[in-house]
Design a protein around this motif. Sequence first.
Motif, PDB file in Angstrom:
ATOM      1  N   ASN A   1      13.900 -15.234   9.605  1.00  0.00           N
ATOM      2  CA  ASN A   1      13.301 -13.968  10.037  1.00  0.00           C
ATOM      3  C   ASN A   1      12.229 -13.495   9.054  1.00  0.00           C
ATOM      4  N   VAL A   2      12.496 -13.645   7.774  1.00  0.00           N
ATOM      5  CA  VAL A   2      11.502 -13.281   6.757  1.00  0.00           C
ATOM      6  C   VAL A   2      10.236 -14.105   6.948  1.00  0.00           C
ATOM      7  N   ASN A   3      10.396 -15.390   7.203  1.00  0.00           N
ATOM      8  CA  ASN A   3       9.236 -16.270   7.381  1.00  0.00           C
ATOM      9  C   ASN A   3       8.385 -15.864   8.581  1.00  0.00           C
ATOM     10  N   ARG A   4       9.008 -15.216   9.563  1.00  0.00           N
ATOM     11  CA  ARG A   4       8.271 -14.798  10.758  1.00  0.00           C
ATOM     12  C   ARG A   4       7.640 -13.415  10.609  1.00  0.00           C
ATOM     13  N   SER A   5       7.960 -12.686   9.560  1.00  0.00           N
ATOM     14  CA  SER A   5       7.453 -11.321   9.390  1.00  0.00           C
ATOM     15  C   SER A   5       5.985 -11.350   9.003  1.00  0.00           C
ATOM     16  N   LYS A   6       5.158 -10.687   9.805  1.00  0.00           N
ATOM     17  CA  LYS A   6       3.709 -10.660   9.564  1.00  0.00           C
ATOM     18  C   LYS A   6       3.222  -9.215   9.630  1.00  0.00           C
ATOM     19  N   PHE A   7       2.473  -8.812   8.637  1.00  0.00           N
ATOM     20  CA  PHE A   7       1.946  -7.446   8.605  1.00  0.00           C
ATOM     21  C   PHE A   7       0.467  -7.472   8.229  1.00  0.00           C
ATOM     22  N   SER A   8      -0.323  -8.191   9.037  1.00  0.00           N
ATOM     23  CA  SER A   8      -1.770  -8.160   8.848  1.00  0.00           C
ATOM     24  C   SER A   8      -2.295  -6.848   9.422  1.00  0.00           C
ATOM     25  N   TRP A   9      -3.598  -6.599   9.219  1.00  0.00           N
ATOM     26  CA  TRP A   9      -4.212  -5.376   9.736  1.00  0.00           C
ATOM     27  C   TRP A   9      -4.545  -5.475  11.227  1.00  0.00           C
ATOM     28  N   LYS A  10      -4.332  -6.630  11.841  1.00  0.00           N
ATOM     29  CA  LYS A  10      -4.805  -6.828  13.207  1.00  0.00           C
ATOM     30  C   LYS A  10      -4.199  -5.823  14.185  1.00  0.00           C
ATOM     31  N   ASP A  11      -2.872  -5.653  14.147  1.00  0.00           N
ATOM     32  CA  ASP A  11      -2.216  -4.737  15.088  1.00  0.00           C
ATOM     33  C   ASP A  11      -2.578  -3.286  14.785  1.00  0.00           C
ATOM     34  N   SER A  12      -2.648  -2.931  13.490  1.00  0.00           N
ATOM     35  CA  SER A  12      -3.008  -1.567  13.122  1.00  0.00           C
ATOM     36  C   SER A  12      -4.424  -1.248  13.578  1.00  0.00           C
ATOM     37  N   ALA A  13      -5.324  -2.218  13.427  1.00  0.00           N
ATOM     38  CA  ALA A  13      -6.715  -2.001  13.835  1.00  0.00           C
ATOM     39  C   ALA A  13      -6.801  -1.722  15.339  1.00  0.00           C
TER      40      ALA A  13
ATOM     41  N   ILE B   1      13.002 -11.134  -0.131  1.00  0.00           N
ATOM     42  CA  ILE B   1      13.722 -10.289   0.830  1.00  0.00           C
ATOM     43  C   ILE B   1      13.797  -8.852   0.301  1.00  0.00           C
ATOM     44  N   PRO B   2      13.249  -7.874   1.037  1.00  0.00           N
ATOM     45  CA  PRO B   2      13.253  -6.501   0.542  1.00  0.00           C
ATOM     46  C   PRO B   2      14.610  -5.814   0.690  1.00  0.00           C
ATOM     47  N   ILE B   3      14.928  -4.997  -0.307  1.00  0.00           N
ATOM     48  CA  ILE B   3      16.102  -4.109  -0.290  1.00  0.00           C
ATOM     49  C   ILE B   3      15.553  -2.702  -0.425  1.00  0.00           C
ATOM     50  N   VAL B   4      15.639  -1.897   0.633  1.00  0.00           N
ATOM     51  CA  VAL B   4      14.929  -0.626   0.681  1.00  0.00           C
ATOM     52  C   VAL B   4      15.838   0.504   1.152  1.00  0.00           C
ATOM     53  N   ARG B   5      15.387   1.733   0.861  1.00  0.00           N
ATOM     54  CA  ARG B   5      16.017   2.893   1.493  1.00  0.00           C
ATOM     55  C   ARG B   5      15.291   3.186   2.796  1.00  0.00           C
TER      56      ARG B   5
ATOM     57  N   LEU C   1       5.733  -5.183   2.044  1.00  0.00           N
ATOM     58  CA  LEU C   1       4.972  -6.073   2.918  1.00  0.00           C
ATOM     59  C   LEU C   1       4.499  -7.302   2.151  1.00  0.00           C
ATOM     60  N   ILE C   2       4.063  -7.074   0.910  1.00  0.00           N
ATOM     61  CA  ILE C   2       3.650  -8.206   0.067  1.00  0.00           C
ATOM     62  C   ILE C   2       4.851  -9.095  -0.234  1.00  0.00           C
ATOM     63  N   ALA C   3       6.007  -8.465  -0.527  1.00  0.00           N
ATOM     64  CA  ALA C   3       7.219  -9.246  -0.794  1.00  0.00           C
ATOM     65  C   ALA C   3       7.547 -10.155   0.384  1.00  0.00           C
ATOM     66  N   LEU C   4       7.502  -9.619   1.593  1.00  0.00           N
ATOM     67  CA  LEU C   4       7.783 -10.434   2.773  1.00  0.00           C
ATOM     68  C   LEU C   4       6.760 -11.556   2.914  1.00  0.00           C
ATOM     69  N   GLN C   5       5.505 -11.280   2.579  1.00  0.00           N
ATOM     70  CA  GLN C   5       4.476 -12.311   2.656  1.00  0.00           C
ATOM     71  C   GLN C   5       4.790 -13.467   1.699  1.00  0.00           C
ATOM     72  N   TYR C   6       5.421 -13.135   0.559  1.00  0.00           N
ATOM     73  CA  TYR C   6       5.794 -14.152  -0.432  1.00  0.00           C
ATOM     74  C   TYR C   6       7.243 -14.617  -0.250  1.00  0.00           C
ATOM     75  N   LYS C   7       7.839 -14.273   0.902  1.00  0.00           N
ATOM     76  CA  LYS C   7       9.183 -14.721   1.300  1.00  0.00           C
ATOM     77  C   LYS C   7      10.263 -14.218   0.337  1.00  0.00           C
TER      78      LYS C   7
ATOM     79  N   ASN D   1      15.178  -8.648   8.720  1.00  0.00           N
ATOM     80  CA  ASN D   1      14.376  -9.340   7.698  1.00  0.00           C
ATOM     81  C   ASN D   1      14.594  -8.770   6.298  1.00  0.00           C
ATOM     82  N   GLY D   2      15.665  -7.999   6.102  1.00  0.00           N
ATOM     83  CA  GLY D   2      15.934  -7.441   4.782  1.00  0.00           C
ATOM     84  C   GLY D   2      17.230  -6.657   4.766  1.00  0.00           C
ATOM     85  N   PHE D   3      17.377  -5.811   3.771  1.00  0.00           N
ATOM     86  CA  PHE D   3      18.579  -4.983   3.619  1.00  0.00           C
ATOM     87  C   PHE D   3      18.139  -3.541   3.393  1.00  0.00           C
TER      88      PHE D   3
END
Length: 470
Positions: free
Chosen positions: A447-459, A388-392, A380-386, A412-414
């Motif tokens: 797509n990466v630039n549009r990715s947002k993961f603030s606490w607002k939706d979780s709250a 691109i995550p590569i994840v399992r 999530l931090i990586a996306l915030q700093y633009k 938004n990633g691989f």
Amino acid sequence: MKNILFAASEGTPFIKTGGLADVIGSLPQALNNQKDTEVRVILPLYENIDHSFKEKMTKITSFEVPVGWRLQEAGLYKSDYDGVTYYFIENDFYFGRQGIYGYFDDGERFVYYSRAVIEAMPYLDFDIDILHAHDWQAGLTVAFSNIMQPKPGMKTVFTIHNIQYQGWMTPQAFNDLMNIGAEHYPGLEWHDMINSMKAAIFHADKITTVSPSYAEEIKQPYYGEGLDPLLNERSPDLMGVINGINTDDYNPSTDPHIAAQYTTSRVKKKENKVFLQRELCLEENPDIPMYVAISRLVEQKGFHLLERVLEEFLQENVQVVVLGTGDYAFEQSFSYFSTRYPEKMATILKFSEPLARQLYAASDFFIMPSKFEPCGLSQLIALQYKSIPIVRETGGLKDTVEPYNEITGEGNGFSFANYNAHELLYTMRYSLLIYSRPELFKPLIANVNRSKFSWKDSAKLYSGLYDELV
């Protein structure tokens, strides 16, 4: 108005060892922005908490906490930080030591803390509707609350941040530490041991974990760490809520730790890359794609996979930087590759928050091939700093990183599905191909630039859960 008390063993900015502290430091602020909710937090008062915080605390009272045949004193302190009220339980015998985990008596320390939370409730200027406990260290607060009923009608929520750590104790701990009737032993026992996490799952009104995918995974034997039968029983009361990050703190447009501040500019990212290349004695070239991993160097984080294919990947025109500490074998292996390919790879065997921020800002790709990952904050931090995550595809990684589709332009990633080194290698090579083709890379970056993961939706989701309970 809903009044929620968070009980946890750590929380930023006071004390931190991992992602739990980030959640406890950020989620209460987001919930307090909901007009009908107030969250307060209660933590142990550790020796390691900085004096600058301690001198701002006000002592409320002292009281006694039964721990087996003994009565242990507790000091109760209060402080406000960023709009959130924090309480602290003081006891030098249990918390007046360096570090916060890893002691032989951790079980007893957090039995004491959990009982102290219950005993503190009459002294809090706060009419609690819901006690929300986090991970095994606070798990027994839920059990004690259910058994002792400190406030009739108070509901409980328990959040599993990592089911691998459960707070096991010998069965003798029940008589030696708990001060509750023998009829309650079955609610705390699991496989002939006392299990703090089991006790919380058994007694809580609602159970949450830190991503929807992880909520499903932990009901399976492979991920459930032996608790999957109980979680399947409690399945109607289990839900996953993805973590967020503090987007004011993790903000490349204001971050003082990075060489060039930016919002979405790839030119500024390249300035950060050249600065880092110079600092790490890598080849200075802004167009070489940089792959970064920031993590504990342990098997859970997938470093067996990266280690296996690193030599092959370094034959490409790439740079790789690894930051972190962990298993000696991984430290030695990555250090060897850095020596063998000094212009292409750097390994920094420490953790430095300023350097981590600079790595997020400099990198083009962020590698996170975890074996399991309840939520994960790094992607999530990586996306915030633009970056691109590569994840399992596991846990929160699956829920937050959508694999790029070059046909539709979505993602938004691989990602890759199986815990397999050559699937990781194939995915990294595919990311390199996309990087080399601007017509494909540009929509991915959008797509990466549009990715947002603030606490607002979780709250909002947590607030809805609290509404169900009260």
